[in-house]
Write a protein that holds these residues in place. Structure first.
Motif, PDB file in Angstrom:
ATOM      1  N   ALA A  46       0.827  -1.213   0.000  1.00 51.64           N
ATOM      2  CA  ALA A  46       0.000   0.000   0.000  1.00 51.64           C
ATOM      3  C   ALA A  46       0.860   1.262   0.000  1.00 51.64           C
ATOM      4  CB  ALA A  46      -0.939  -0.008   1.202  1.00 51.64           C
ATOM      5  N   CYS A  72       2.259   1.700  -3.458  1.00 53.58           N
ATOM      6  CA  CYS A  72       1.198   2.149  -4.366  1.00 53.58           C
ATOM      7  C   CYS A  72       0.887   3.630  -4.131  1.00 53.58           C
ATOM      8  CB  CYS A  72      -0.056   1.305  -4.166  1.00 53.58           C
ATOM      9  SG  CYS A  72       0.056  -0.367  -4.841  1.00 53.58           S
ATOM     10  N   ARG A  73       0.869   4.038  -2.875  1.00 55.09           N
ATOM     11  CA  ARG A  73       0.659   5.456  -2.550  1.00 55.09           C
ATOM     12  C   ARG A  73       1.757   6.319  -3.163  1.00 55.09           C
ATOM     13  NH1 ARG A  73       2.205   6.006   3.199  1.00 55.09           N
ATOM     14  NH2 ARG A  73       4.231   5.953   2.137  1.00 55.09           N
ATOM     15  N   ASP A  74       2.993   5.874  -3.039  1.00 55.92           N
ATOM     16  CA  ASP A  74       4.117   6.672  -3.529  1.00 55.92           C
ATOM     17  C   ASP A  74       4.074   6.874  -5.039  1.00 55.92           C
ATOM     18  OD1 ASP A  74       4.977   6.805  -0.927  1.00 55.92           O
ATOM     19  OD2 ASP A  74       6.541   5.270  -1.143  1.00 55.92           O
ATOM     20  N   ASN A 112       1.033   6.541  -6.825  1.00 52.76           N
ATOM     21  CA  ASN A 112      -0.355   6.834  -7.199  1.00 52.76           C
ATOM     22  C   ASN A 112      -0.978   5.713  -8.031  1.00 52.76           C
ATOM     23  OD1 ASN A 112      -2.743   8.311  -7.257  1.00 52.76           O
ATOM     24  ND2 ASN A 112      -2.152   9.446  -9.103  1.00 52.76           N
ATOM     25  N   THR A 151      -3.069   3.327   5.082  1.00 53.74           N
ATOM     26  CA  THR A 151      -1.851   3.761   4.407  1.00 53.74           C
ATOM     27  C   THR A 151      -2.118   4.494   3.106  1.00 53.74           C
ATOM     28  OG1 THR A 151      -0.579   1.940   5.390  1.00 53.74           O
ATOM     29  CG2 THR A 151       0.322   2.941   3.397  1.00 53.74           C
ATOM     30  N   TRP A 152      -3.128   4.045   2.370  1.00 55.85           N
ATOM     31  CA  TRP A 152      -3.334   4.580   1.015  1.00 55.85           C
ATOM     32  C   TRP A 152      -4.823   4.704   0.741  1.00 55.85           C
ATOM     33  CZ3 TRP A 152      -2.767   7.557  -2.661  1.00 55.85           C
ATOM     34  CH2 TRP A 152      -2.884   7.274  -4.015  1.00 55.85           C
ATOM     35  N   ASP A 153      -5.264   5.918   0.437  1.00 53.61           N
ATOM     36  CA  ASP A 153      -6.696   6.162   0.299  1.00 53.61           C
ATOM     37  C   ASP A 153      -7.248   5.777  -1.070  1.00 53.61           C
ATOM     38  OD1 ASP A 153      -5.787   8.219  -1.301  1.00 53.61           O
ATOM     39  OD2 ASP A 153      -6.457   9.840   0.025  1.00 53.61           O
ATOM     40  N   ARG A 154      -6.420   5.183  -1.903  1.00 52.78           N
ATOM     41  CA  ARG A 154      -6.925   4.573  -3.142  1.00 52.78           C
ATOM     42  C   ARG A 154      -6.747   3.057  -3.060  1.00 52.78           C
ATOM     43  NH1 ARG A 154      -5.073   6.831  -8.626  1.00 52.78           N
ATOM     44  NH2 ARG A 154      -7.047   5.845  -9.270  1.00 52.78           N
ATOM     45  N   SER A 155      -7.107   2.528  -1.885  1.00 48.47           N
ATOM     46  CA  SER A 155      -7.079   1.080  -1.654  1.00 48.47           C
ATOM     47  C   SER A 155      -8.500   0.565  -1.508  1.00 48.47           C
ATOM     48  CB  SER A 155      -6.302   0.738  -0.380  1.00 48.47           C
ATOM     49  OG  SER A 155      -4.945   1.097  -0.494  1.00 48.47           O
TER      50      SER A 155
END
Length: 297
Positions: free
Chosen positions: A95, A98-100, A102, A148-152
């Motif tokens: 996650a 993936c956040r780093d 996008n 951790t990542w709001d596009r999960s």
């Protein structure tokens, strides 16, 4: 714009079906858990960086679909540290990477996050209370990914079987050839899910989230309807042309296991369909298709 998929755990039961179901006009990289160890933060960071850059440089929309997991439910009771590394720490690494870069992340989870004492299908918003180490580590993984990542997106599923790996359908077919009768638990209720149907559902979700749709963060995707393990076994026998009365009902207490099993683990697909996604077909229809197309046993 077509999808590029990174599928950790790509040599597992579900991962192989995601690869098989992926559209021909996309790109798929599906490393095995040995090839991409999610517990190795630097390896995960490198893999996602290379994947994201390669996808975008060639005009594809990158999405990660995480099918990697520690799924040995009973072994986890005495191997809790390793289960936690694979089911919680690893997804958190994924996650973060993936956040780093996008990149949307779809993370597959389980019905074992619930206590298993319900009387109606569990909604994604229902209280979780796992009873096993496996369930606790999977819930921890969900929470880490989402924080951790709001596009999960977390997709919980249950009672998965398919062409690859070991599963209940293959076990029943094997035991049917070696035993006149079988005793199968009849006091656990759930929804059998063909991994190929689940793979198609995950790919539909991947297409949607890559375009910015489907805001729900936790979804459930299982085969429609419900049955017991005994009912499932009898259906398998019927599809194989065998006498289903050879399968006899028994209780969970008759076959104690190291990890407690949920007595009731039916998951509601309402949030899935409310998000505009296609519901997975009824479990009996899926089983018939799986066996008639020689995908099983």
């Amino acid at each position: 714009m077509a999808l590029a998929l990174l599928v950790p755990g790509g040599r597992g039961q579900l991962g192989q079906d995601v690869v098989a179901a992926a559209p021909d006009d996309g790109l798929v990289h599906a490393p095995s858990s040995a090839e991409l160890d999610l517990t190795d933060a630097s390896a995960v960071a490198d893999a996602v960086a290379v994947f994201a850059a390669s996808a975008r440089d060639t005009g594809f929309r990158p999405v990660v679909v995480n099918t990697a997991a520690y799924t040995a439910v009973d072994a986890a009771e005495t191997d809790a540290d390793r289960a936690a590394e694979v089911n919680a720490t690893g997804p958190e690494h994924l996650a973060a990477s993936c956040r780093d870069h996008n990149v949307p992340l779809i993370h597959v989870s389980t019905d074992y996050v619930f206590p298993g004492d319900g009387t109606r299908p569990y909604e994604p918003t229902d209280e979780t209370a796992p009873k096993s180490v496996y369930g606790r580590t999977k819930l921890d993984g969900e929470q880490r990914v989402l924080s951790t990542w709001d596009r999960s997106w977390v997709v919980r599923t249950a009672w998965v079987y398919g062409e690859h790996g070991n599963n209940f359908v293959k076990t029943m077919a094997r035991l049917a050839g070696a035993n006149d009768t079988l005793s199968v638990v009849d006091d656990q209720v759930g929804s059998p899910t063909w991994s190929l149907d689940l793979a198609h559902g995950l790919l539909e979700l991947a297409t949607t989230v890559s375009g910015g749709g489907t805001p729900a963060r936790v979804l459930h995707a299982t085969g429609g309807g419900e049955t017991t393990w005994c009912g499932f076994a009898r259906a398998i026998f019927t599809e194989l042309g065998l006498d289903p009365t050879r399968v006899h009902p028994c209780t969970t207490a008759d076959f104690p296991r190291p990890a407690p099993r949920p007595a009731y683990s039916v998951l509601s697909n309402k949030a899935w369909t409310d998000a505009g996604l296609t519901p997975l077909r009824h479990w009996q229809e899926a089983l018939t298709t799986a066996i008639k197309t020689n995908a099983l046993p």
